[in-house]
Design a protein around this motif. Structure first.
Motif, PDB file in Angstrom:
ATOM      1  N   ARG A  43      71.916  69.006 -21.637  1.00 31.61           N
ATOM      2  CA  ARG A  43      70.957  68.803 -20.553  1.00 31.61           C
ATOM      3  C   ARG A  43      71.659  68.212 -19.353  1.00 31.61           C
ATOM      4  O   ARG A  43      72.487  67.328 -19.471  1.00 31.61           O
ATOM      5  CB  ARG A  43      69.855  67.830 -20.995  1.00 31.61           C
ATOM      6  CG  ARG A  43      68.933  68.390 -22.015  1.00 31.61           C
ATOM      7  CD  ARG A  43      67.903  69.335 -21.413  1.00 31.61           C
ATOM      8  NE  ARG A  43      67.169  68.679 -20.348  1.00 31.61           N
ATOM      9  CZ  ARG A  43      67.002  69.218 -19.154  1.00 31.61           C
ATOM     10  NH1 ARG A  43      67.544  70.373 -18.863  1.00 31.61           N
ATOM     11  NH2 ARG A  43      66.303  68.584 -18.236  1.00 31.61           N
TER      12      ARG A  43
ATOM     13  N   SER B  75      70.954  66.283 -15.622  1.00 31.37           N
ATOM     14  CA  SER B  75      69.907  65.604 -14.891  1.00 31.37           C
ATOM     15  C   SER B  75      70.254  65.608 -13.424  1.00 31.37           C
ATOM     16  O   SER B  75      71.192  64.958 -13.006  1.00 31.37           O
ATOM     17  CB  SER B  75      69.742  64.164 -15.367  1.00 31.37           C
ATOM     18  OG  SER B  75      68.859  63.515 -14.494  1.00 31.37           O
TER      19      SER B  75
ATOM     20  N   ARG C 297      68.402  64.549 -11.021  1.00 28.20           N
ATOM     21  CA  ARG C 297      67.990  63.325 -10.339  1.00 28.20           C
ATOM     22  C   ARG C 297      68.947  62.191 -10.663  1.00 28.20           C
ATOM     23  O   ARG C 297      69.370  61.446  -9.806  1.00 28.20           O
ATOM     24  CB  ARG C 297      66.561  62.970 -10.736  1.00 28.20           C
ATOM     25  CG  ARG C 297      65.567  63.925 -10.151  1.00 28.20           C
ATOM     26  CD  ARG C 297      64.168  63.455 -10.362  1.00 28.20           C
ATOM     27  NE  ARG C 297      63.732  63.604 -11.738  1.00 28.20           N
ATOM     28  CZ  ARG C 297      62.616  63.045 -12.211  1.00 28.20           C
ATOM     29  NH1 ARG C 297      61.893  62.288 -11.438  1.00 28.20           N
ATOM     30  NH2 ARG C 297      62.248  63.235 -13.445  1.00 28.20           N
TER      31      ARG C 297
ATOM     32  N   SER D 137      63.098  59.252 -12.957  1.00 26.74           N
ATOM     33  CA  SER D 137      64.253  60.094 -13.244  1.00 26.74           C
ATOM     34  C   SER D 137      64.905  59.722 -14.573  1.00 26.74           C
ATOM     35  O   SER D 137      65.145  58.554 -14.858  1.00 26.74           O
ATOM     36  CB  SER D 137      65.265  59.923 -12.107  1.00 26.74           C
ATOM     37  OG  SER D 137      66.390  60.691 -12.378  1.00 26.74           O
ATOM     38  N   GLY D 138      65.172  60.749 -15.400  1.00 27.75           N
ATOM     39  CA  GLY D 138      65.891  60.548 -16.651  1.00 27.75           C
ATOM     40  C   GLY D 138      65.025  60.164 -17.827  1.00 27.75           C
ATOM     41  O   GLY D 138      65.509  60.063 -18.954  1.00 27.75           O
TER      42      GLY D 138
ATOM     43  N   GLY E 129      62.782  61.863 -19.390  1.00 28.43           N
ATOM     44  CA  GLY E 129      62.589  62.911 -20.391  1.00 28.43           C
ATOM     45  C   GLY E 129      61.484  63.900 -20.056  1.00 28.43           C
ATOM     46  O   GLY E 129      61.024  64.624 -20.931  1.00 28.43           O
ATOM     47  N   VAL E 130      61.103  63.958 -18.781  1.00 30.37           N
ATOM     48  CA  VAL E 130      60.058  64.888 -18.350  1.00 30.37           C
ATOM     49  C   VAL E 130      60.469  66.331 -18.665  1.00 30.37           C
ATOM     50  O   VAL E 130      59.720  67.101 -19.279  1.00 30.37           O
ATOM     51  CB  VAL E 130      59.790  64.702 -16.837  1.00 30.37           C
ATOM     52  CG1 VAL E 130      58.974  65.849 -16.289  1.00 30.37           C
ATOM     53  CG2 VAL E 130      59.087  63.384 -16.576  1.00 30.37           C
ATOM     54  N   ASN E 131      61.708  66.691 -18.267  1.00 28.44           N
ATOM     55  CA  ASN E 131      62.174  68.065 -18.491  1.00 28.44           C
ATOM     56  C   ASN E 131      62.396  68.352 -19.968  1.00 28.44           C
ATOM     57  O   ASN E 131      62.173  69.465 -20.425  1.00 28.44           O
ATOM     58  CB  ASN E 131      63.461  68.320 -17.702  1.00 28.44           C
ATOM     59  CG  ASN E 131      63.140  68.661 -16.269  1.00 28.44           C
ATOM     60  OD1 ASN E 131      62.518  69.681 -15.998  1.00 28.44           O
ATOM     61  ND2 ASN E 131      63.505  67.776 -15.348  1.00 28.44           N
ATOM     62  N   GLU E 132      62.835  67.332 -20.691  1.00 33.06           N
ATOM     63  CA  GLU E 132      63.063  67.508 -22.125  1.00 33.06           C
ATOM     64  C   GLU E 132      61.740  67.836 -22.832  1.00 33.06           C
ATOM     65  O   GLU E 132      61.669  68.735 -23.658  1.00 33.06           O
ATOM     66  CB  GLU E 132      63.667  66.217 -22.694  1.00 33.06           C
ATOM     67  CG  GLU E 132      63.967  66.247 -24.172  1.00 33.06           C
ATOM     68  CD  GLU E 132      65.013  67.289 -24.566  1.00 33.06           C
ATOM     69  OE1 GLU E 132      65.949  67.512 -23.784  1.00 33.06           O
ATOM     70  OE2 GLU E 132      64.867  67.886 -25.648  1.00 33.06           O
TER      71      GLU E 132
ATOM     72  N   VAL F 166      73.070  59.957 -25.804  1.00 32.82           N
ATOM     73  CA  VAL F 166      72.671  61.045 -24.897  1.00 32.82           C
ATOM     74  C   VAL F 166      73.684  61.223 -23.777  1.00 32.82           C
ATOM     75  O   VAL F 166      74.075  60.266 -23.119  1.00 32.82           O
ATOM     76  CB  VAL F 166      71.272  60.761 -24.288  1.00 32.82           C
ATOM     77  CG1 VAL F 166      70.907  61.811 -23.259  1.00 32.82           C
ATOM     78  CG2 VAL F 166      70.232  60.698 -25.385  1.00 32.82           C
TER      79      VAL F 166
ATOM     80  N   ASN G 158      57.872  57.636 -23.970  1.00 28.79           N
ATOM     81  CA  ASN G 158      58.930  58.460 -24.571  1.00 28.79           C
ATOM     82  C   ASN G 158      60.022  57.583 -25.162  1.00 28.79           C
ATOM     83  O   ASN G 158      61.075  57.376 -24.563  1.00 28.79           O
ATOM     84  CB  ASN G 158      59.496  59.425 -23.518  1.00 28.79           C
ATOM     85  CG  ASN G 158      60.491  60.398 -24.121  1.00 28.79           C
ATOM     86  OD1 ASN G 158      60.583  60.535 -25.346  1.00 28.79           O
ATOM     87  ND2 ASN G 158      61.245  61.068 -23.270  1.00 28.79           N
ATOM     88  N   GLY G 159      59.734  57.071 -26.363  1.00 30.37           N
ATOM     89  CA  GLY G 159      60.763  56.330 -27.108  1.00 30.37           C
ATOM     90  C   GLY G 159      61.446  57.328 -28.007  1.00 30.37           C
ATOM     91  O   GLY G 159      62.421  57.986 -27.602  1.00 30.37           O
TER      92      GLY G 159
HETATM   93  N1  LIG Z   1      63.245  60.274 -26.198  1.00 29.61           N
HETATM   94  C1  LIG Z   1      64.489  60.641 -25.955  1.00 29.61           C
HETATM   95  N2  LIG Z   1      65.464  60.256 -26.777  1.00 29.61           N
HETATM   96  C2  LIG Z   1      66.749  60.620 -26.535  1.00 29.61           C
HETATM   97  N3  LIG Z   1      67.130  61.370 -25.483  1.00 29.61           N
HETATM   98  C3  LIG Z   1      66.190  61.785 -24.623  1.00 29.61           C
HETATM   99  C4  LIG Z   1      64.838  61.457 -24.817  1.00 29.61           C
HETATM  100  N4  LIG Z   1      64.137  62.002 -23.801  1.00 29.61           N
HETATM  101  C5  LIG Z   1      65.012  62.652 -23.029  1.00 29.61           C
HETATM  102  N5  LIG Z   1      66.251  62.527 -23.505  1.00 29.61           N
HETATM  103  C6  LIG Z   1      67.483  63.045 -22.929  1.00 29.61           C
HETATM  104  O1  LIG Z   1      67.693  62.313 -21.712  1.00 29.61           O
HETATM  105  C7  LIG Z   1      68.299  63.161 -20.749  1.00 29.61           C
HETATM  106  C8  LIG Z   1      67.448  63.170 -19.491  1.00 29.61           C
HETATM  107  O2  LIG Z   1      66.213  63.787 -19.835  1.00 29.61           O
HETATM  108  P1  LIG Z   1      65.494  64.778 -18.825  1.00 29.61           P
HETATM  109  O3  LIG Z   1      66.473  65.660 -18.145  1.00 29.61           O
HETATM  110  O4  LIG Z   1      64.378  65.421 -19.532  1.00 29.61           O
HETATM  111  O5  LIG Z   1      64.992  63.717 -17.795  1.00 29.61           O
HETATM  112  P2  LIG Z   1      64.007  63.958 -16.593  1.00 29.61           P
HETATM  113  O6  LIG Z   1      62.913  63.002 -16.741  1.00 29.61           O
HETATM  114  O7  LIG Z   1      63.652  65.373 -16.493  1.00 29.61           O
HETATM  115  O8  LIG Z   1      64.888  63.491 -15.389  1.00 29.61           O
HETATM  116  P3  LIG Z   1      65.763  64.401 -14.415  1.00 29.61           P
HETATM  117  O9  LIG Z   1      64.781  65.137 -13.579  1.00 29.61           O
HETATM  118  O10 LIG Z   1      66.567  63.406 -13.703  1.00 29.61           O
HETATM  119  O11 LIG Z   1      66.529  65.323 -15.277  1.00 29.61           O
HETATM  120  C9  LIG Z   1      68.410  64.526 -21.390  1.00 29.61           C
HETATM  121  O12 LIG Z   1      69.717  64.675 -21.898  1.00 29.61           O
HETATM  122  C10 LIG Z   1      67.395  64.495 -22.506  1.00 29.61           C
HETATM  123  O13 LIG Z   1      67.752  65.375 -23.563  1.00 29.61           O
END
Ligand SMILES: Nc1ncnc2c1ncn2[C@@H]1O[C@H](COP(=O)(O)OP(=O)(O)OP(=O)(O)O)[C@@H](O)[C@H]1O
Length: 566
Positions: free
Chosen positions: A292, A294, A296, A349-350, A352-355, A473, A517-518
């Protein structure tokens, strides 16, 4: 126990006993019997006992008592209704109501108007305290079929006024009552709670037993707002329909303000470096597989970090900050044939919205869909037009900006990126649930009755859990350099938590659901179950402004000056 309570207790017991025996009156004309008896006794001789008895019989309260007795014995208390017209019964047997009101020289306290779509005469308003209001038998939205047996079909409100002016004393209306839904939307105020409230933890509540506990998202039917600090409400879905106390909006706002003295400090002013801004929320999709990245997080320079910290007090939302309290809502019944509600995912940001969006898509790609962003950058070899991006010229992109066609857009490395409104329409038109990740200050662009968005706020857990769950991560922090991989820093965690707090306080009123999102598996399961519940819900509680503008009730109220007094 007081004397009065004891007496009423005994009366109640006695009545209960008599109820079982189903008593019948010995005599139905006690009043006339008493006066006959008094007359007869006088002729017998004017003794002291006769004098006392005749005096007792002639007392007004004793006479009234005997009259009431006779009325009850003769069952005079039952209403004497006129026969129900046959033709009305055939039409709509269940819903016809016949109401008799006594007309004095004052009006009945209601206004009527003609419903333009059906040509029928309906009650437009009931004035508080008037005869119609006091009777509790006529309601706003009721359709009037007849007045004193005269059909109102094809009659104008003015003709009905003259019909009423001619009637004296009792006026009988034949009514088709408004549907329950119409009545409740006319009269009842529903508020969705945007915070949790437990009276047991509130030392200021006037009476704990009289208060109502609720959780964020619960719908409260407001019964009284007369007190500035404590409203009265019933919680929908409670078996207990008794209203209780809840903190008023004003009281809760005041409490939150007092809890946050930090808000008094001004944000630090951070001088941005020469760097083009981009709204990375626009860059979406599942096409970026594997590790993944990010956007942002990736762009964070030391300036960005400082700015993120200062955003605690300024996140692009201007105007006074109002803590989330209550949102006025209205029931909306979604037709299964209608398009799905738009699902908007937001979070710092970060977090986990996209995840979460990616997992939803993978779990059911036929059911969920995402928008395809537009960009002005060159198409790369492995990319497909209309799948990864819609590639357009700068000129076209700028024209779309001017025409307000974007939900959000930004610039990065000299190129535009953005999500157009029509790309949301496209996903919805396919019959899919459209998942949209936007910056919270862009929610307003889709916060419309057309999209009826269901907004999910993804929130980070406590810092200890963040460290634990994100310790392994890695993410790509430069979109143009796939080798630039890094892990979360302590500052990333702090920024995430601080920004989440600010977002929640500044736009929490827009969030329908908060997911912490824990553990990603738990968070995903909760999100998926919640979205399924929303899709299957019979009633959706949506902001009243989404529905009211087109509701007949509102239309009726808005042309109040056209109503006719009856
Ligand atoms: N609950 C979680 N536990 C472990 N890793 C996570 C969790 N949620 C998300 N991640 C990881 O954290 C990283 C950032 O997640 P993600 O890209 O979804 O963030 P985001 O909110 O979309 O922010 P951005 O827009 O900056 O990417 C990714 O590598 C994702 O796989």
């Amino acid at each position: 126990m007081s004397g009065v309570e004891m007496v009423s207790g005994r009366i109640h017991e006695r009545l209960k006993r008599f109820e079982k025996r189903s008593p019948v009156p010995v005599q139905e004309h006690a009043a006339s019997l008493a006066s006959e008896l008094a007359e007869g006794l006088i002729h017998q001789g004017w003794t002291d006992e006769v004098k006392e008895l005749v005096a007792l019989f002639s007392q007004p309260n004793f006479k009234s008592l005997l009259c009431v007795h006779d009325d009850v014995a003769q069952r005079n208390f039952e209403p004497n209704l006129p026969p129900i017209p046959d033709d009305v019964l055939e039409e709509d047997e269940d819903s016809v109501k016949i109401v008799s009101l006594v007309k004095t020289k004052d009006p009945l306290g209601a206004t009527i108007k003609m419903d333009k779509s059906t040509g029928t005469i309906v009650v437009a308003r009931i004035m508080r305290g008037g005869a119609a209001d006091k009777s509790g038998l006529i309601h706003e939205g009721d359709e009037l079929k007849e007045v004193n047996g005269v059909s109102l079909e094809h009659r104008k409100p003015k003709e009905i006024l003259s019909l009423l002016a001619r009637s004296q004393g009792e006026v009988t209306f034949t009514i088709i009552p408004a549907s329950k839904e119409e009545m409740s939307s006319n009269k009842t105020l529903f508020m969705q709670a945007l915070f949790d409230y437990d009276p047991n933890e509130d030392p200021t509540v006037p009476c704990k037993d009289a208060a109502v506990a609720f959780r964020r998202g619960d719908v409260l039917q407001i019964v009284s707002m007369e007190d500035d600090t404590w409203w009265q409400a019933c919680r929908l879905g409670d078996s207990n329909t008794r209203a209780g106390l809840i903190p008023s909006q004003q009281l809760h706002e005041r409490r939150v303000a007092l809890q946050r003295p930090k808000a008094l400090f001004k944000p630090r002013r951070v001088k941005p470096p020469v760097m083009e801004d981009v709204d990375y929320g626009a860059i979406t999709g599942i096409h970026i597989a594997g590790l993944r990245r990010s956007f942002r997080l990736g762009r964070k320079s030391s300036w960005a970090r400082e700015a993120a910290r200062s955003r605690r007090w300024s996140t692009g939302f201007h105007g006074a900050v109002r803590p989330p309290t209550y949102k006025q809502v209205i029931p909306f019944h979604r037709d299964p044939k209608d398009k799905h509600r738009l699902v908007v995912l937001v979070g710092p940001s970060g977090v986990g919205v996209n995840e979460l969006k990616r997992r939803l898509l993978l779990s059911d790609p036929d059911h969920y869909g995402v928008t395809v962003p537009h960009t002005t950058r060159e198409k790369r070899r492995q990319e497909n037009e209309g799948v990864d991006y819609n590639f357009v010229s700068s000129h076209m992109f700028e024209e779309d900006i001017l025409n307000h066609r974007f939900v959000e857009y930004g610039r990065y490395s000299g190129h535009y990126y953005g999500t157009r409104l029509d790309s949301v329409h496209r996903v919805l038109a396919e019959g899919k649930v459209c998942l949209l990740c936007v910056h919270p200050n862009k929610i307003k662009h889709v916060y419309t009755s057309e999209f009826k968005p269901y907004v999910v706020f993804v929130k980070p857990p406590q810092i200890e859990e963040l460290r634990l769950t994100r310790r392994r991560v890695k993410f790509i922090c430069d979109v143009d350099d796939k080798n630039s991989v890094r892990i979360f820093s302590e500052e990333d965690f702090e920024d995430m938590i601080n920004l989440a707090e600010t977002l929640e306080s500044q736009c929490g009123h827009l969030f329908d659901k908060v997911i912490i999102n824990g553990d990603i598996v738990v968070a995903f399961k909760e999100l998926k179950a919640d979205l399924q519940k929303v899709e299957e819900a019979e009633v959706h509680w949506v902001p009243s402004e989404w529905i009211c503008s087109s509701s007949p009730t509102k239309a009726r109220r808005s042309c109040g000056h056209l109503d006719n007094w009856i």
